[in-house]
Design a protein around this motif. Structure first.
Motif, PDB file in Angstrom:
ATOM      1  N   HIS A  85     -53.573   4.240 -56.674  1.00  0.00           N
ATOM      2  CA  HIS A  85     -52.707   3.113 -57.034  1.00  0.00           C
ATOM      3  C   HIS A  85     -52.741   2.940 -58.544  1.00  0.00           C
ATOM      4  CE1 HIS A  85     -50.782  -0.759 -57.264  1.00  0.00           C
ATOM      5  NE2 HIS A  85     -51.852  -1.306 -57.803  1.00  0.00           N
ATOM      6  N   ASP A  86     -51.556   2.815 -59.134  1.00  0.00           N
ATOM      7  CA  ASP A  86     -51.435   2.538 -60.567  1.00  0.00           C
ATOM      8  C   ASP A  86     -52.176   3.572 -61.416  1.00  0.00           C
ATOM      9  OD1 ASP A  86     -50.513   1.216 -62.776  1.00  0.00           O
ATOM     10  OD2 ASP A  86     -52.083  -0.320 -62.752  1.00  0.00           O
ATOM     11  N   GLY A  87     -52.154   4.833 -60.976  1.00  0.00           N
ATOM     12  CA  GLY A  87     -52.797   5.897 -61.737  1.00  0.00           C
ATOM     13  C   GLY A  87     -54.300   5.976 -61.577  1.00  0.00           C
ATOM     14  N   GLN A  88     -54.863   5.081 -60.763  1.00  0.00           N
ATOM     15  CA  GLN A  88     -56.301   5.112 -60.498  1.00  0.00           C
ATOM     16  C   GLN A  88     -56.523   5.842 -59.165  1.00  0.00           C
ATOM     17  OE1 GLN A  88     -58.519   3.882 -62.827  1.00  0.00           O
ATOM     18  NE2 GLN A  88     -56.632   3.583 -64.008  1.00  0.00           N
ATOM     19  N   HIS A  89     -57.360   6.873 -59.180  1.00  0.00           N
ATOM     20  CA  HIS A  89     -57.552   7.721 -58.003  1.00  0.00           C
ATOM     21  C   HIS A  89     -59.012   7.655 -57.546  1.00  0.00           C
ATOM     22  CE1 HIS A  89     -53.613   9.208 -59.095  1.00  0.00           C
ATOM     23  NE2 HIS A  89     -54.082   9.534 -60.297  1.00  0.00           N
ATOM     24  N   GLU A  90     -59.207   7.181 -56.335  1.00  0.00           N
ATOM     25  CA  GLU A  90     -60.563   7.035 -55.786  1.00  0.00           C
ATOM     26  C   GLU A  90     -60.821   8.145 -54.769  1.00  0.00           C
ATOM     27  OE1 GLU A  90     -63.212   3.786 -53.251  1.00  0.00           O
ATOM     28  OE2 GLU A  90     -61.331   3.177 -54.212  1.00  0.00           O
ATOM     29  N   PRO A  91     -61.743   9.080 -55.069  1.00  0.00           N
ATOM     30  CA  PRO A  91     -62.034  10.159 -54.116  1.00  0.00           C
ATOM     31  C   PRO A  91     -62.624   9.598 -52.823  1.00  0.00           C
ATOM     32  CG  PRO A  91     -62.924  10.652 -56.305  1.00  0.00           C
ATOM     33  CD  PRO A  91     -62.519   9.204 -56.306  1.00  0.00           C
ATOM     34  N   LEU A  92     -62.256  10.203 -51.701  1.00  0.00           N
ATOM     35  CA  LEU A  92     -62.752   9.794 -50.391  1.00  0.00           C
ATOM     36  C   LEU A  92     -63.515  10.963 -49.770  1.00  0.00           C
ATOM     37  CD1 LEU A  92     -59.519   8.033 -49.056  1.00  0.00           C
ATOM     38  CD2 LEU A  92     -61.423   7.009 -50.305  1.00  0.00           C
ATOM     39  N   GLY A  93     -64.764  10.719 -49.417  1.00  0.00           N
ATOM     40  CA  GLY A  93     -65.597  11.780 -48.862  1.00  0.00           C
ATOM     41  C   GLY A  93     -65.450  11.901 -47.357  1.00  0.00           C
ATOM     42  N   LEU A  94     -64.364  12.520 -46.908  1.00  0.00           N
ATOM     43  CA  LEU A  94     -64.152  12.706 -45.475  1.00  0.00           C
ATOM     44  C   LEU A  94     -64.897  13.935 -44.992  1.00  0.00           C
ATOM     45  CD1 LEU A  94     -61.912  10.653 -46.142  1.00  0.00           C
ATOM     46  CD2 LEU A  94     -60.448  11.854 -44.520  1.00  0.00           C
ATOM     47  N   LEU A  95     -65.502  13.827 -43.807  1.00  0.00           N
ATOM     48  CA  LEU A  95     -66.256  14.940 -43.247  1.00  0.00           C
ATOM     49  C   LEU A  95     -65.347  15.972 -42.591  1.00  0.00           C
ATOM     50  CD1 LEU A  95     -69.258  13.005 -41.648  1.00  0.00           C
ATOM     51  CD2 LEU A  95     -69.159  14.173 -43.867  1.00  0.00           C
ATOM     52  N   ARG A  96     -64.167  15.542 -42.147  1.00  0.00           N
ATOM     53  CA  ARG A  96     -63.216  16.470 -41.534  1.00  0.00           C
ATOM     54  C   ARG A  96     -61.797  16.005 -41.844  1.00  0.00           C
ATOM     55  NH1 ARG A  96     -65.141  13.487 -37.109  1.00  0.00           N
ATOM     56  NH2 ARG A  96     -63.553  12.224 -36.052  1.00  0.00           N
ATOM     57  N   CYS A  97     -60.868  16.920 -41.662  1.00  0.00           N
ATOM     58  CA  CYS A  97     -59.462  16.607 -41.923  1.00  0.00           C
ATOM     59  C   CYS A  97     -58.871  15.916 -40.700  1.00  0.00           C
ATOM     60  CB  CYS A  97     -58.680  17.886 -42.217  1.00  0.00           C
ATOM     61  SG  CYS A  97     -59.286  18.816 -43.634  1.00  0.00           S
ATOM     62  N   PRO A  98     -58.367  14.704 -40.855  1.00  0.00           N
ATOM     63  CA  PRO A  98     -57.782  14.016 -39.696  1.00  0.00           C
ATOM     64  C   PRO A  98     -56.478  14.679 -39.269  1.00  0.00           C
ATOM     65  CG  PRO A  98     -57.418  12.740 -41.685  1.00  0.00           C
ATOM     66  CD  PRO A  98     -58.309  13.881 -42.075  1.00  0.00           C
ATOM     67  N   SER A  99     -56.273  14.781 -37.959  1.00  0.00           N
ATOM     68  CA  SER A  99     -55.012  15.326 -37.456  1.00  0.00           C
ATOM     69  C   SER A  99     -53.942  14.247 -37.432  1.00  0.00           C
ATOM     70  CB  SER A  99     -55.201  15.918 -36.059  1.00  0.00           C
ATOM     71  OG  SER A  99     -55.660  14.923 -35.156  1.00  0.00           O
ATOM     72  N   GLN A 100     -54.374  12.993 -37.303  1.00  0.00           N
ATOM     73  CA  GLN A 100     -53.469  11.860 -37.384  1.00  0.00           C
ATOM     74  C   GLN A 100     -54.055  10.830 -38.352  1.00  0.00           C
ATOM     75  OE1 GLN A 100     -52.667  10.253 -33.488  1.00  0.00           O
ATOM     76  NE2 GLN A 100     -51.065  11.758 -33.070  1.00  0.00           N
ATOM     77  N   LEU A 101     -53.162  10.117 -39.022  1.00  0.00           N
ATOM     78  CA  LEU A 101     -53.589   9.093 -39.975  1.00  0.00           C
ATOM     79  C   LEU A 101     -52.929   7.777 -39.578  1.00  0.00           C
ATOM     80  CD1 LEU A 101     -55.107   8.462 -42.632  1.00  0.00           C
ATOM     81  CD2 LEU A 101     -52.973   8.957 -43.834  1.00  0.00           C
ATOM     82  N   GLY A 102     -53.750   6.747 -39.386  1.00  0.00           N
ATOM     83  CA  GLY A 102     -53.232   5.430 -39.051  1.00  0.00           C
ATOM     84  C   GLY A 102     -53.222   4.522 -40.270  1.00  0.00           C
ATOM     85  N   VAL A 103     -52.213   3.675 -40.345  1.00  0.00           N
ATOM     86  CA  VAL A 103     -52.095   2.690 -41.431  1.00  0.00           C
ATOM     87  C   VAL A 103     -52.083   1.307 -40.804  1.00  0.00           C
ATOM     88  CG1 VAL A 103     -50.770   1.913 -43.425  1.00  0.00           C
ATOM     89  CG2 VAL A 103     -50.723   4.328 -42.762  1.00  0.00           C
ATOM     90  N   LEU A 104     -52.944   0.431 -41.280  1.00  0.00           N
ATOM     91  CA  LEU A 104     -53.013  -0.946 -40.789  1.00  0.00           C
ATOM     92  C   LEU A 104     -52.794  -1.877 -41.970  1.00  0.00           C
ATOM     93  CD1 LEU A 104     -53.558  -2.894 -38.450  1.00  0.00           C
ATOM     94  CD2 LEU A 104     -55.999  -2.709 -38.954  1.00  0.00           C
ATOM     95  N   LEU A 105     -51.732  -2.667 -41.895  1.00  0.00           N
ATOM     96  CA  LEU A 105     -51.356  -3.562 -42.992  1.00  0.00           C
ATOM     97  C   LEU A 105     -51.493  -5.007 -42.527  1.00  0.00           C
ATOM     98  CD1 LEU A 105     -50.139  -3.941 -45.835  1.00  0.00           C
ATOM     99  CD2 LEU A 105     -47.876  -3.800 -44.772  1.00  0.00           C
ATOM    100  N   ASP A 106     -52.430  -5.722 -43.147  1.00  0.00           N
ATOM    101  CA  ASP A 106     -52.661  -7.133 -42.831  1.00  0.00           C
ATOM    102  C   ASP A 106     -52.182  -7.957 -44.022  1.00  0.00           C
ATOM    103  OD1 ASP A 106     -53.484  -9.612 -42.080  1.00  0.00           O
ATOM    104  OD2 ASP A 106     -55.610  -9.134 -41.898  1.00  0.00           O
ATOM    105  N   LEU A 107     -50.971  -8.476 -43.918  1.00  0.00           N
ATOM    106  CA  LEU A 107     -50.387  -9.183 -45.054  1.00  0.00           C
ATOM    107  C   LEU A 107     -50.952 -10.584 -45.226  1.00  0.00           C
ATOM    108  CD1 LEU A 107     -46.771  -7.860 -44.670  1.00  0.00           C
ATOM    109  CD2 LEU A 107     -48.284  -7.493 -46.622  1.00  0.00           C
ATOM    110  N   GLN A 108     -51.506 -11.151 -44.173  1.00  0.00           N
ATOM    111  CA  GLN A 108     -52.144 -12.463 -44.317  1.00  0.00           C
ATOM    112  C   GLN A 108     -53.394 -12.353 -45.185  1.00  0.00           C
ATOM    113  OE1 GLN A 108     -53.252 -14.343 -40.655  1.00  0.00           O
ATOM    114  NE2 GLN A 108     -54.197 -16.090 -41.652  1.00  0.00           N
ATOM    115  N   ALA A 109     -54.177 -11.302 -44.943  1.00  0.00           N
ATOM    116  CA  ALA A 109     -55.389 -11.082 -45.730  1.00  0.00           C
ATOM    117  C   ALA A 109     -55.121 -10.249 -46.974  1.00  0.00           C
ATOM    118  CB  ALA A 109     -56.455 -10.393 -44.878  1.00  0.00           C
ATOM    119  N   GLN A 110     -53.844  -9.781 -47.153  1.00  0.00           N
ATOM    120  CA  GLN A 110     -53.498  -8.926 -48.289  1.00  0.00           C
ATOM    121  C   GLN A 110     -54.402  -7.696 -48.324  1.00  0.00           C
ATOM    122  OE1 GLN A 110     -50.841 -10.069 -51.071  1.00  0.00           O
ATOM    123  NE2 GLN A 110     -50.357 -10.451 -48.920  1.00  0.00           N
TER     124      GLN A 110
END
Length: 394
Positions: A330-355
């Motif tokens: 986001h905004d040119g800032q890149h945070e590496p994520l240490g995943l142990l395996r490659c996900p076959s599916q990716l879920g997105v959960l957006l909670d706009l009340q909690a932002q």
């Protein structure tokens, strides 16, 4: 075969020859007389056996069947008398053990939740007290500063009002000192110490439990479709508007439009979200280069600059994969994520009340990354793919 004459007729007779039915035609599977079985009879060329042989064969078969039935009856009797009571007792004991396991495990979860709740509430209280104390300290400091400024101003006004020229010149050093003292009091500056730090409630345990509960309670995922007007000329959109396929060669069939991304292989969904709780899933198993996330409608569409590149501007928040590297951007800032395996599916959960924006693995419900920040407007699901295909799962 040659048929021999049977003994004196007894029992039913052949309706055609009025002879005893002493033979059995295996082809027609019925008793016949010697005349029928003979060379000129209707059963010539058929396989013929004596009737008593066939009857003996049937008697033996009945005896065998009765023995099997007797064995089967004994087995069923034993099953009903011994096995079923044992199964019933085992079911009762197993159910009791399962019940105790459920109670025990939920008790552990409940205890852990209560402990985590207490810990987080204490942190909230502590952070509230810290912010309150900082504000009180600042209030005292600036109240004293105001009093000092008022005193200096009163003193300077008095000199200006009541002193003649010679007296004013004689007070030059005092004027200088008072002025310097006033200049030493600076304007108030914004400080994070005066704000409540919401990071104090960050808890991987709470986030994971919350996501698990939310996914278990939702009736289904959002019906997200791609807005074909936004699809990059480097992407091909399926007829159902759920699958994006990368093409290295730019398509000339795409008419240019204000909504269309003309350089980066991006696409926006047709639907935006501005309130509530929303989740959608993307099949990413065929791609080694993709981005999935959300973006504001103001996201620029034209040019090769960072303004229209997902994750490189203030308008987009994305989870991305490049070969074996995963990161949140986001905004040119890149945070590496240490995943142990490659996900076959990716879920997105957006909670706009909690932002809050979360990415998770649907198969296990594991939270891969959580990001909390204020969103300034309606958010569109956004996608990019630079290898093979990705598909929205419905």
């Amino acid at each position: 075969m040659s048929a021999e004459s049977a003994g004196p007729p007894s029992g039913p007779l052949c309706p055609e020859h009025s002879q005893a039915l002493s033979w059995f035609c295996c082809s027609e599977r019925r008793p016949v007389c010697a005349a029928c079985a003979g060379p000129g009879g209707r059963c010539r060329g058929h396989r013929i056996r004596r009737a008593e042989e066939r009857a003996e064969e049937l008697r033996n078969r009945i005896v065998d069947q009765c023995e099997r039935l007797q064995i089967l009856s004994a087995s069923i009797t034993k099953y009903v008398a011994e096995v079923l009571p044992e199964k019933n007792q085992r079911a009762v004991s197993t159910a009791s053990a399962a019940r105790e396991l459920v109670i025990q495990r939920l008790g552990v979860v409940r205890s852990l939740c209560e402990s985590e709740e207490q810990r987080l509430l204490e942190q909230v209280h502590g952070e509230e007290e810290r912010a309150h104390q900082s504000i009180l300290t600042q209030r005292v400091h600036w109240t004293e500063a105001l009093q000092k400024l008022d005193s200096i101003r009163t003193s300077l006004v008095a000199m200006l009002t009541h002193l003649d020229d010679l007296q004013l010149i004689q007070k030059e050093q005092e004027i200088f000192e008072r002025t310097e003292e006033a200049e030493g009091i600076l304007d108030p500056q914004e400080s994070d110490k005066l704000n409540f730090n919401e990071k104090c409630i960050r808890s991987p345990l709470l986030t994971q439990l919350w996501v698990t509960a939310v996914l278990g309670s939702l009736s289904g995922t959002e019906d997200v479709r791609i807005d074909e007007r936004t699809v990059s000329p480097f992407l091909q959109l399926s007829d159902d508007r759920r699958t994006l396929t990368f093409n290295a060669k730019k398509s000339k069939a795409c008419a240019d439009a204000p909504e269309r991304f003309d350089h980066w292989p991006n696409a926006l969904a047709a639907t935006s979200f501005q309130a509530g709780l929303h989740t959608w899933m993307v099949n990413v198993q065929n791609s080694c280069a993709y981005k999935v996330g959300v973006a504001l409608g103001q996201l620029p569409r034209k040019g090769s600059g960072s303004d229209s590149r997902l994750g490189h501007n203030t308008f987009s928040w994305v989870f991305s994969r490049y070969d074996q590297e995963f990161r949140f951007s986001h905004d040119g800032q890149h945070e590496p994520l240490g995943l142990l395996r490659c996900p076959s599916q990716l879920g997105v959960l957006l909670d706009l009340q909690a932002q809050e924006l979360l990415f998770y693995e649907p198969a296990s419900g594991t939270v891969l990354h959580a990001h909390r920040a204020p969103f300034s407007g309606p958010l569109f699901p956004v996608f990019a793919v630079a290898d093979q295909t990705i598909s929205i799962v419905r």
